[in-house]
Scaffold this motif. Sequence first.
Motif, PDB file in Angstrom:
ATOM      1  N   ASN A 156      17.154  36.606  41.069  1.00  0.00           N
ATOM      2  CA  ASN A 156      15.736  36.346  41.252  1.00  0.00           C
ATOM      3  C   ASN A 156      15.497  34.890  41.629  1.00  0.00           C
ATOM      4  O   ASN A 156      16.093  33.983  41.041  1.00  0.00           O
ATOM      5  CB  ASN A 156      14.975  36.692  39.970  1.00  0.00           C
ATOM      6  CG  ASN A 156      14.983  38.175  39.675  1.00  0.00           C
ATOM      7  OD1 ASN A 156      14.978  39.001  40.588  1.00  0.00           O
ATOM      8  ND2 ASN A 156      15.011  38.526  38.402  1.00  0.00           N
ATOM      9  N   LEU A 157      14.663  34.691  42.598  1.00  0.00           N
ATOM     10  CA  LEU A 157      14.313  33.333  42.991  1.00  0.00           C
ATOM     11  C   LEU A 157      13.369  32.728  41.960  1.00  0.00           C
ATOM     12  O   LEU A 157      12.550  33.416  41.361  1.00  0.00           O
ATOM     13  CB  LEU A 157      13.642  33.330  44.369  1.00  0.00           C
ATOM     14  CG  LEU A 157      14.498  33.818  45.536  1.00  0.00           C
ATOM     15  CD1 LEU A 157      13.696  33.787  46.815  1.00  0.00           C
ATOM     16  CD2 LEU A 157      15.754  32.976  45.685  1.00  0.00           C
ATOM     17  N   ASP A 164      17.886  28.884  48.704  1.00  0.00           N
ATOM     18  CA  ASP A 164      17.071  30.086  48.543  1.00  0.00           C
ATOM     19  C   ASP A 164      17.885  31.372  48.595  1.00  0.00           C
ATOM     20  O   ASP A 164      17.326  32.453  48.689  1.00  0.00           O
ATOM     21  CB  ASP A 164      15.991  30.114  49.624  1.00  0.00           C
ATOM     22  CG  ASP A 164      16.581  30.211  51.026  1.00  0.00           C
ATOM     23  OD1 ASP A 164      17.718  29.751  51.217  1.00  0.00           O
ATOM     24  OD2 ASP A 164      15.921  30.757  51.922  1.00  0.00           O
ATOM     25  N   VAL A 165      19.210  31.258  48.545  1.00  0.00           N
ATOM     26  CA  VAL A 165      20.059  32.438  48.645  1.00  0.00           C
ATOM     27  C   VAL A 165      19.749  33.411  47.511  1.00  0.00           C
ATOM     28  O   VAL A 165      19.619  33.018  46.353  1.00  0.00           O
ATOM     29  CB  VAL A 165      21.541  32.027  48.609  1.00  0.00           C
ATOM     30  CG1 VAL A 165      22.425  33.218  48.295  1.00  0.00           C
ATOM     31  CG2 VAL A 165      21.941  31.422  49.942  1.00  0.00           C
ATOM     32  N   GLN A 166      19.647  34.692  47.848  1.00  0.00           N
ATOM     33  CA  GLN A 166      19.247  35.683  46.862  1.00  0.00           C
ATOM     34  C   GLN A 166      20.314  36.754  46.626  1.00  0.00           C
ATOM     35  O   GLN A 166      20.291  37.435  45.600  1.00  0.00           O
ATOM     36  CB  GLN A 166      17.942  36.345  47.296  1.00  0.00           C
ATOM     37  CG  GLN A 166      17.189  37.031  46.167  1.00  0.00           C
ATOM     38  CD  GLN A 166      15.783  37.414  46.553  1.00  0.00           C
ATOM     39  OE1 GLN A 166      15.355  37.198  47.693  1.00  0.00           O
ATOM     40  NE2 GLN A 166      15.036  37.980  45.634  1.00  0.00           N
ATOM     41  N   TYR A 167      21.261  36.899  47.573  1.00  0.00           N
ATOM     42  CA  TYR A 167      22.253  37.962  47.462  1.00  0.00           C
ATOM     43  C   TYR A 167      23.662  37.387  47.434  1.00  0.00           C
ATOM     44  O   TYR A 167      24.048  36.614  48.311  1.00  0.00           O
ATOM     45  CB  TYR A 167      22.103  38.947  48.631  1.00  0.00           C
ATOM     46  CG  TYR A 167      20.766  39.650  48.616  1.00  0.00           C
ATOM     47  CD1 TYR A 167      20.576  40.789  47.847  1.00  0.00           C
ATOM     48  CD2 TYR A 167      19.690  39.143  49.335  1.00  0.00           C
ATOM     49  CE1 TYR A 167      19.339  41.426  47.818  1.00  0.00           C
ATOM     50  CE2 TYR A 167      18.462  39.773  49.312  1.00  0.00           C
ATOM     51  CZ  TYR A 167      18.289  40.906  48.551  1.00  0.00           C
ATOM     52  OH  TYR A 167      17.066  41.530  48.506  1.00  0.00           O
ATOM     53  N   ILE A 168      24.432  37.798  46.422  1.00  0.00           N
ATOM     54  CA  ILE A 168      25.756  37.255  46.167  1.00  0.00           C
ATOM     55  C   ILE A 168      26.759  38.402  46.060  1.00  0.00           C
ATOM     56  O   ILE A 168      26.440  39.473  45.537  1.00  0.00           O
ATOM     57  CB  ILE A 168      25.786  36.439  44.851  1.00  0.00           C
ATOM     58  CG1 ILE A 168      24.657  35.404  44.829  1.00  0.00           C
ATOM     59  CG2 ILE A 168      27.138  35.765  44.646  1.00  0.00           C
ATOM     60  CD1 ILE A 168      24.771  34.324  45.860  1.00  0.00           C
ATOM     61  N   ALA A 169      27.996  38.183  46.535  1.00  0.00           N
ATOM     62  CA  ALA A 169      29.066  39.168  46.403  1.00  0.00           C
ATOM     63  C   ALA A 169      30.265  38.512  45.714  1.00  0.00           C
ATOM     64  O   ALA A 169      30.410  37.281  45.716  1.00  0.00           O
ATOM     65  CB  ALA A 169      29.476  39.698  47.769  1.00  0.00           C
ATOM     66  N   GLU A 170      31.128  39.342  45.163  1.00  0.00           N
ATOM     67  CA  GLU A 170      32.330  38.821  44.502  1.00  0.00           C
ATOM     68  C   GLU A 170      33.555  39.131  45.348  1.00  0.00           C
ATOM     69  O   GLU A 170      33.729  40.258  45.812  1.00  0.00           O
ATOM     70  CB  GLU A 170      32.499  39.434  43.112  1.00  0.00           C
ATOM     71  CG  GLU A 170      33.648  38.810  42.319  1.00  0.00           C
ATOM     72  CD  GLU A 170      33.750  39.339  40.905  1.00  0.00           C
ATOM     73  OE1 GLU A 170      34.548  40.262  40.682  1.00  0.00           O
ATOM     74  OE2 GLU A 170      33.023  38.818  40.036  1.00  0.00           O
ATOM     75  N   ILE A 171      34.403  38.125  45.549  1.00  0.00           N
ATOM     76  CA  ILE A 171      35.665  38.295  46.257  1.00  0.00           C
ATOM     77  C   ILE A 171      36.783  37.728  45.398  1.00  0.00           C
ATOM     78  O   ILE A 171      36.542  37.073  44.379  1.00  0.00           O
ATOM     79  CB  ILE A 171      35.661  37.598  47.637  1.00  0.00           C
ATOM     80  CG1 ILE A 171      35.562  36.067  47.459  1.00  0.00           C
ATOM     81  CG2 ILE A 171      34.531  38.123  48.517  1.00  0.00           C
ATOM     82  CD1 ILE A 171      35.821  35.284  48.733  1.00  0.00           C
ATOM     83  N   GLY A 172      38.022  37.977  45.803  1.00  0.00           N
ATOM     84  CA  GLY A 172      39.172  37.399  45.128  1.00  0.00           C
ATOM     85  C   GLY A 172      40.036  36.638  46.105  1.00  0.00           C
ATOM     86  O   GLY A 172      40.173  37.038  47.265  1.00  0.00           O
ATOM     87  N   ALA A 207      23.201  25.242  42.763  1.00  0.00           N
ATOM     88  CA  ALA A 207      23.587  26.520  43.351  1.00  0.00           C
ATOM     89  C   ALA A 207      24.171  27.449  42.297  1.00  0.00           C
ATOM     90  O   ALA A 207      24.904  27.020  41.412  1.00  0.00           O
ATOM     91  CB  ALA A 207      24.596  26.295  44.475  1.00  0.00           C
ATOM     92  N   ARG A 208      23.844  28.740  42.413  1.00  0.00           N
ATOM     93  CA  ARG A 208      24.332  29.721  41.456  1.00  0.00           C
ATOM     94  C   ARG A 208      25.403  30.610  42.073  1.00  0.00           C
ATOM     95  O   ARG A 208      25.474  31.803  41.824  1.00  0.00           O
ATOM     96  CB  ARG A 208      23.163  30.573  40.956  1.00  0.00           C
ATOM     97  CG  ARG A 208      22.093  29.756  40.255  1.00  0.00           C
ATOM     98  CD  ARG A 208      20.983  30.644  39.765  1.00  0.00           C
ATOM     99  NE  ARG A 208      19.883  29.857  39.207  1.00  0.00           N
ATOM    100  CZ  ARG A 208      18.762  30.384  38.746  1.00  0.00           C
ATOM    101  NH1 ARG A 208      18.596  31.691  38.769  1.00  0.00           N
ATOM    102  NH2 ARG A 208      17.812  29.611  38.269  1.00  0.00           N
ATOM    103  N   THR A 230      21.821  36.644  57.113  1.00  0.00           N
ATOM    104  CA  THR A 230      21.840  37.210  55.767  1.00  0.00           C
ATOM    105  C   THR A 230      21.848  36.136  54.693  1.00  0.00           C
ATOM    106  O   THR A 230      21.689  36.451  53.511  1.00  0.00           O
ATOM    107  CB  THR A 230      23.092  38.085  55.571  1.00  0.00           C
ATOM    108  OG1 THR A 230      24.270  37.290  55.819  1.00  0.00           O
ATOM    109  CG2 THR A 230      23.075  39.276  56.512  1.00  0.00           C
ATOM    110  N   GLY A 231      22.018  34.885  55.064  1.00  0.00           N
ATOM    111  CA  GLY A 231      22.185  33.809  54.095  1.00  0.00           C
ATOM    112  C   GLY A 231      20.933  33.007  53.806  1.00  0.00           C
ATOM    113  O   GLY A 231      21.021  31.924  53.232  1.00  0.00           O
ATOM    114  N   THR A 232      19.756  33.479  54.215  1.00  0.00           N
ATOM    115  CA  THR A 232      18.515  32.819  53.842  1.00  0.00           C
ATOM    116  C   THR A 232      17.482  33.884  53.488  1.00  0.00           C
ATOM    117  O   THR A 232      17.483  34.977  54.056  1.00  0.00           O
ATOM    118  CB  THR A 232      17.983  31.908  54.963  1.00  0.00           C
ATOM    119  OG1 THR A 232      16.861  31.176  54.490  1.00  0.00           O
ATOM    120  CG2 THR A 232      17.559  32.713  56.182  1.00  0.00           C
TER     121      THR A 232
END
Length: 504
Positions: free
Chosen positions: A39-40, A78-86, A183-184, A287-289
């Motif tokens: 959430n922003l 303002d990034v709202q969507y995050i993914a997990e990578i390894g 940054a989160r 996709t990054g804003t």
Amino acid sequence: MKIKVLLAALVIWSLCTSAFGFNNASANNTIRIGLKRRNLDIHSIKAARIYAKHNHKGSNMNLGALRDEIVYVKNYMDVQYIAEIGIGSPPQHFAVVLDTASSNLWVPSSKCIFSIACYLRSKYRSRLSTTYTKIGNPSKIPFGTRSVRGMFSQDNVKVGSSVINQQVFTEVTREGFFTFLSARYDGVLGLGFQDAAAERVTPVWYNMLLQRIVTQPIFSVWLNRDTKSRLGGEILFGGVDSTRFRGQRTYVPVAQNGYWEIEIGDVVIGNNSTGLCKGGCPAIVDTGTSFLAGPTTILTQINHAIGAEGFVSMECKTVFSNYGNMIWENLVSGLQPERICNRIGICTRNGTFGVSHVEEKMVARSSKLEKLPNDESGLCSFCEMTVFWMQVELRKETTKEKAFEYVNQLCEKLPDPQGKSYINCDVFSLPHITITIGKKPFPLSPDQYVIRVEDNHDTRCVSGFTALDVHPRRPLWVLGDVFLRAYHTVFDFGNLQVGFAESA
């Protein structure tokens, strides 16, 4: 050309591996990676800014000719969507932004010891990975108005359930304190083109294709509009999920390989054309804003129409007060609009309805770094905006009095680059904002372009539109998450096109 070479290599690889029995990838190979929504808050909304800087390069050294190269950058606040990578073996986990407007993969390094921001997030430790390969060459990647710095390394990268072998990425060893501290997330995984990658390293997406992890050169993005769902969205590499959209898809060609850049047409507020992009404007699909960005000329009209708070500009009012009658008379007489500000002596360059200097002048004023500017560049930009607004009203056969009243109101609704425009959360009476793509309308309803943020256990609403002034000859738009939540998007790498359909 680089993309054609890559696709040719894929065809040859497919034939060779099939002939020798090495092809173990099915025709339906895909990678599905879920996105987590955060959430922003008021802090990230206020800090969110989009930038563009200019690189001037000699296109003909003998003639001394120059061309302008626009570099689009942002601060990711303002990034709202995050993914997990390894990364590594065994995988070390990182939360990253999957960003179509950049091309490098970068995460913090265990060697980052002089930046406080590095201590607040996961760090890559090469000594813990059995598949790490040292490169060591220095790397510098744009980040907002500055950059992150580090070194190139090579290791396996896990995306979803698949592993990309020996991917080159950046171990960041120095991060700007103020640009990254809040940054989160840990880093960024760029999904742009190799032309835009630092040192032209091969992007993750390219290696997915080259290593036959996916067989179709496309990926698709779906952002969940249900804010109560645990699934924020997903990116499907190598395919399209037909359950994520409805209706027919509209495809438009990619105009520039550095970005997923397309051309849009007219922007319509309610039923009223704004007119600036009737002949076409470039737009980056990003996709990054979180926001939808566009030129101040149009964003001011949108602010006025949706009742968003604005920034009162005395320069705008001064130009309008002193030259409004002259501008109107010249328009009525049939003088070409782009020549008016030059003719009345405000601009020495040929007018192009550009607003390239407006943002820095407004920033300087709102931050009280200098007195109100009276230089030509700022006044010229406001003059060109005034001409454009009056021309729009004249085309609608509005009376002079009504047109002057409208322009005066617009001078009080300029988007404030130091913050976002607050808006009434009661959105039912607000107009739709429609963007034309491929000669088809793509409307955004008020509940789609109004962003709700939490503020001390209270909900406040801000406009999902933000100003981005790049170049007088190039009114650039950025189609961020405000747009992508409404429209499922296919990034067709093989055919160099982007497709949009209504999200399900």
